[in-house]
Design a protein around this motif. Sequence first.
Motif, PDB file in Angstrom:
ATOM      1  N   GLY A  14       0.787  -1.230   0.000  1.00  0.00           N
ATOM      2  CA  GLY A  14       0.000   0.000   0.000  1.00  0.00           C
ATOM      3  C   GLY A  14       0.817   1.277   0.000  1.00  0.00           C
ATOM      4  N   PHE A  15       0.205   2.323   0.560  1.00  0.00           N
ATOM      5  CA  PHE A  15       0.736   3.677   0.468  1.00  0.00           C
ATOM      6  C   PHE A  15       2.069   3.866   1.182  1.00  0.00           C
ATOM      7  CE2 PHE A  15      -3.655   4.123  -0.700  1.00  0.00           C
ATOM      8  CZ  PHE A  15      -3.586   4.999  -1.771  1.00  0.00           C
ATOM      9  N   LYS A  16       2.439   2.936   2.032  1.00  0.00           N
ATOM     10  CA  LYS A  16       3.733   3.015   2.710  1.00  0.00           C
ATOM     11  C   LYS A  16       4.875   3.069   1.689  1.00  0.00           C
ATOM     12  CE  LYS A  16       6.653   0.839   6.080  1.00  0.00           C
ATOM     13  NZ  LYS A  16       6.997  -0.299   6.877  1.00  0.00           N
ATOM     14  N   ILE A  17       4.691   2.410   0.561  1.00  0.00           N
ATOM     15  CA  ILE A  17       5.745   2.386  -0.469  1.00  0.00           C
ATOM     16  C   ILE A  17       6.005   3.796  -1.007  1.00  0.00           C
ATOM     17  CG2 ILE A  17       4.400   1.921  -2.576  1.00  0.00           C
ATOM     18  CD1 ILE A  17       7.504  -0.029  -1.725  1.00  0.00           C
ATOM     19  N   ILE A  18       4.960   4.613  -1.123  1.00  0.00           N
ATOM     20  CA  ILE A  18       5.133   5.992  -1.595  1.00  0.00           C
ATOM     21  C   ILE A  18       5.927   6.787  -0.565  1.00  0.00           C
ATOM     22  CG2 ILE A  18       3.921   8.130  -2.197  1.00  0.00           C
ATOM     23  CD1 ILE A  18       1.681   6.297  -3.348  1.00  0.00           C
ATOM     24  N   GLU A  19       5.611   6.600   0.700  1.00  0.00           N
ATOM     25  CA  GLU A  19       6.334   7.287   1.770  1.00  0.00           C
ATOM     26  C   GLU A  19       7.809   6.914   1.790  1.00  0.00           C
ATOM     27  OE1 GLU A  19       4.323   6.532   5.474  1.00  0.00           O
ATOM     28  OE2 GLU A  19       2.378   7.047   4.580  1.00  0.00           O
ATOM     29  N   THR A  42      -9.105  -1.618  -2.664  1.00  0.00           N
ATOM     30  CA  THR A  42      -9.976  -0.843  -3.565  1.00  0.00           C
ATOM     31  C   THR A  42      -9.331   0.470  -3.990  1.00  0.00           C
ATOM     32  OG1 THR A  42     -11.123   0.196  -1.707  1.00  0.00           O
ATOM     33  CG2 THR A  42     -12.073  -1.842  -2.600  1.00  0.00           C
ATOM     34  N   ASN A  43      -8.122   0.739  -3.522  1.00  0.00           N
ATOM     35  CA  ASN A  43      -7.437   1.988  -3.850  1.00  0.00           C
ATOM     36  C   ASN A  43      -6.661   1.842  -5.155  1.00  0.00           C
ATOM     37  OD1 ASN A  43      -8.045   3.481  -1.348  1.00  0.00           O
ATOM     38  ND2 ASN A  43      -6.833   1.859  -0.418  1.00  0.00           N
ATOM     39  N   VAL A  44      -6.918   2.762  -6.082  1.00  0.00           N
ATOM     40  CA  VAL A  44      -6.198   2.806  -7.354  1.00  0.00           C
ATOM     41  C   VAL A  44      -5.313   4.050  -7.319  1.00  0.00           C
ATOM     42  CG1 VAL A  44      -6.453   2.993  -9.852  1.00  0.00           C
ATOM     43  CG2 VAL A  44      -8.081   1.626  -8.536  1.00  0.00           C
ATOM     44  N   CYS A  45      -4.060   3.892  -7.761  1.00  0.00           N
ATOM     45  CA  CYS A  45      -3.109   4.989  -7.592  1.00  0.00           C
ATOM     46  C   CYS A  45      -2.087   5.007  -8.726  1.00  0.00           C
ATOM     47  CB  CYS A  45      -2.389   4.801  -6.253  1.00  0.00           C
ATOM     48  SG  CYS A  45      -1.183   6.065  -5.850  1.00  0.00           S
ATOM     49  N   ASN A  46      -1.770   6.205  -9.188  1.00  0.00           N
ATOM     50  CA  ASN A  46      -0.636   6.395 -10.086  1.00  0.00           C
ATOM     51  C   ASN A  46       0.582   6.529  -9.171  1.00  0.00           C
ATOM     52  OD1 ASN A  46       1.416   7.338 -11.738  1.00  0.00           O
ATOM     53  ND2 ASN A  46       0.057   8.582 -12.962  1.00  0.00           N
ATOM     54  N   VAL A  47       1.164   5.418  -8.819  1.00  0.00           N
ATOM     55  CA  VAL A  47       2.194   5.342  -7.792  1.00  0.00           C
ATOM     56  C   VAL A  47       3.384   6.233  -8.127  1.00  0.00           C
ATOM     57  CG1 VAL A  47       3.748   3.796  -6.545  1.00  0.00           C
ATOM     58  CG2 VAL A  47       1.458   3.011  -7.183  1.00  0.00           C
TER      59      VAL A  47
END
Length: 107
Positions: A14-19, A42-47
């Motif tokens: 999840g979003f931890k990778i962006i951080e 359910t989260n879609v993201c342009n990582v």
Amino acid sequence: IPTKNIVFGFNNIGFKIIEEYNDKQVYCFDDLGTETTGKYFTNVCNVLGDILLARHKSLINHQIVTHATTNFNSNELKEHYGSDLHSKMQELFNYISFKKGTKNKHR
């Protein structure tokens, strides 16, 4: 770091990778633009888009450098990431291009 691996990490943790990429390290993202959209439950993201936005802030605030390789030209990157991020990429990166037909530099 291959961009596809970063998205794979997002899909798993999840979003931890962006951080993790919003730090003061210098990174080189390989094959920018070839990665798929990230999906974490359910989260879609342009990582990579989110990472590059954060890296742009790090450049402005702390002069933290980011590198990337890609086979896409500037217009293709603009189409892939949108005009807002593309304008920030103009500040984030120095573009070096090779003529069509230039041999691939991979070993």
